[in-house]
Design an enzyme around this catalytic site. Structure first.
Site, PDB file in Angstrom:
ATOM      1  N   LYS A 287      -5.450  10.937   0.571  1.00 53.35           N
ATOM      2  CA  LYS A 287      -5.503   9.784   1.034  1.00 53.35           C
ATOM      3  C   LYS A 287      -6.941   8.935   0.620  1.00 53.35           C
ATOM      4  CE  LYS A 287      -6.055   7.272   5.547  1.00 53.35           C
ATOM      5  NZ  LYS A 287      -5.920   7.464   7.091  1.00 53.35           N
TER       6      LYS A 287
ATOM      7  N   VAL B 174      -5.589   0.501   2.983  1.00 51.50           N
ATOM      8  CA  VAL B 174      -5.621  -1.002   2.909  1.00 51.50           C
ATOM      9  C   VAL B 174      -7.011  -1.544   2.114  1.00 51.50           C
ATOM     10  CG1 VAL B 174      -6.022  -3.102   4.055  1.00 51.50           C
ATOM     11  CG2 VAL B 174      -4.602  -1.567   5.067  1.00 51.50           C
TER      12      VAL B 174
ATOM     13  N   GLU C 103       0.805  -1.450   0.001  1.00 47.17           N
ATOM     14  CA  GLU C 103      -0.008  -0.033  -0.072  1.00 47.17           C
ATOM     15  C   GLU C 103       0.763   1.318   0.004  1.00 47.17           C
ATOM     16  OE1 GLU C 103      -1.120   1.761   3.275  1.00 47.17           O
ATOM     17  OE2 GLU C 103      -1.072   0.464   4.805  1.00 47.17           O
TER      18      GLU C 103
ATOM     19  N   ALA D 257     -13.291   1.249   6.521  1.00 46.61           N
ATOM     20  CA  ALA D 257     -13.819   0.644   5.084  1.00 46.61           C
ATOM     21  C   ALA D 257     -12.708  -0.308   4.803  1.00 46.61           C
ATOM     22  CB  ALA D 257     -13.518   1.513   3.870  1.00 46.61           C
TER      23      ALA D 257
ATOM     24  N   ASP E 208     -18.257   3.145  14.350  1.00 47.26           N
ATOM     25  CA  ASP E 208     -17.291   3.706  13.559  1.00 47.26           C
ATOM     26  C   ASP E 208     -16.151   2.737  12.866  1.00 47.26           C
ATOM     27  OD1 ASP E 208     -15.528   5.100  11.671  1.00 47.26           O
ATOM     28  OD2 ASP E 208     -14.788   6.643  13.285  1.00 47.26           O
TER      29      ASP E 208
ATOM     30  N   LYS F 231      -4.422  -1.626  14.096  1.00 45.95           N
ATOM     31  CA  LYS F 231      -3.544  -0.643  14.776  1.00 45.95           C
ATOM     32  C   LYS F 231      -3.960  -0.633  16.249  1.00 45.95           C
ATOM     33  CE  LYS F 231      -2.673   1.858  10.590  1.00 45.95           C
ATOM     34  NZ  LYS F 231      -3.666   1.026   9.593  1.00 45.95           N
TER      35      LYS F 231
END
Length: 289
Positions: free
Chosen positions: A66, A86, A5, A119, A116, A137
């Site tokens: 982004k 990602v 990525e 994606a 939340d 993360k």
């Protein structure tokens, strides 16, 4: 081929560490006998694999968007330069028939009361791909993220470990679905999933190298302070993750940055070994059009 990525290059690491790490990851893939395919958008065109100059541009330009999957039509229509998340990298790599993708950490369920969800998660549930990472993360709600992956049928494999890693830390206390001790073990699981004609990824979670691990309590203390700082500054949405990663590096005297670089390089190495194992078995985990 191994997909890589570009959001981590443009947003995840500081300069000049970002370019050096991107170049090193590509070198690791080549040394392992595979072809690195760093994915990005340049002037509205999707690129699968970048030249030296293009990689430098993504790392050094201040005008790189982004781009998540929802942004792809905007990026193409408006001829943006874009770094792929990602989720977007998964979509592009799958359409290029690449079966293995190495990254640092996936997105997940964010902390807080509101639902939340990154994606990244729906794409992992939809696209057949071997995704090599070090878990989600640490800034995310890890138990909720693990539950989401289970609910939506993403197979989570621990690479030489029995617990899902917690990005900077080697363990989270959260179980994996299976343990794989070699690239060949991963290839067998991926092949079986393909033969069953199942959607969704095989998520291969690889612990950060032991010498670069940051203790969980150190990360949590720094994260608590970083979250308070972000709230005070009204930082939210897609700006939150880059801010928190930068702030964590500051609060830990660079320890989290060192861990991030170490796990990125190690994941590229493991992904390359898995790609080689797939080739040896004459198997391809590609996108089913």
């Amino acid at each position: 081929m191994v997909a890589l990525e570009s959001t981590v290059i443009a947003y995840g690491l500081p300069r000049p560490q970002n370019l050096a790490t991107a170049q090193r990851m590509e070198q690791i893939v080549r040394e392992g006998g595979a072809v690195p395919a760093t994915i990005a958008i340049l002037k509205g065109t999707l690129h699968v694999g970048l030249t030296v100059e293009q990689l430098q541009h993504i790392a050094q330009s201040d005008d790189v968007h982004k781009v998540s999957r929802r942004d792809l039509p905007l990026a193409v229509a408006n001829q943006w330069d874009g770094a792929t998340t990602v989720a977007t990298t998964l979509w592009v790599a799958a359409n290029a028939s690449i079966g293995v993708f190495a990254t640092g950490g996936i997105g997940g369920v964010h902390r807080g009361d509101l639902p939340d969800v990154s994606a990244d998660l729906p794409e992992l549930a939809r696209i057949p791909m071997i995704v090599v990472c070090s878990g989600a993360k640490s800034i995310l709600d890890l138990p909720a993220t693990r539950e989401w992956l289970e609910t939506y049928g993403v197979t989570v494999v621990g690479y030489q470990c029995d617990e899902m890693p917690a990005f900077y830390a080697r363990s989270s206390g959260l179980p994996v679905d299976a343990r794989a001790d070699s690239a060949e073990d991963v290839a067998k699981i991926a092949r079986a999933r393909r033969e069953l004609d199942m959607q969704g990824a095989v998520l291969v979670t690889v612990p950060v190298p032991a010498e670069a691990e940051v203790p969980a309590e150190t990360v949590q203390g720094a994260l608590d302070k970083a979250l308070k700082d972000a709230k005070r500054k009204s930082i939210a949405g897609r700006e939150l993750t880059p801010y928190l990663l930068t702030r964590l590096a500051e609060l830990t005297d660079g320890a989290t940055l060192k861990a991030n670089v170490a796990l990125l390089e190690n994941n590229a190495r493991v992904a390359t070994q898995i790609a080689q194992a797939l080739v040896k078995k004459r198997e391809a985990i590609g996108f089913k059009r």
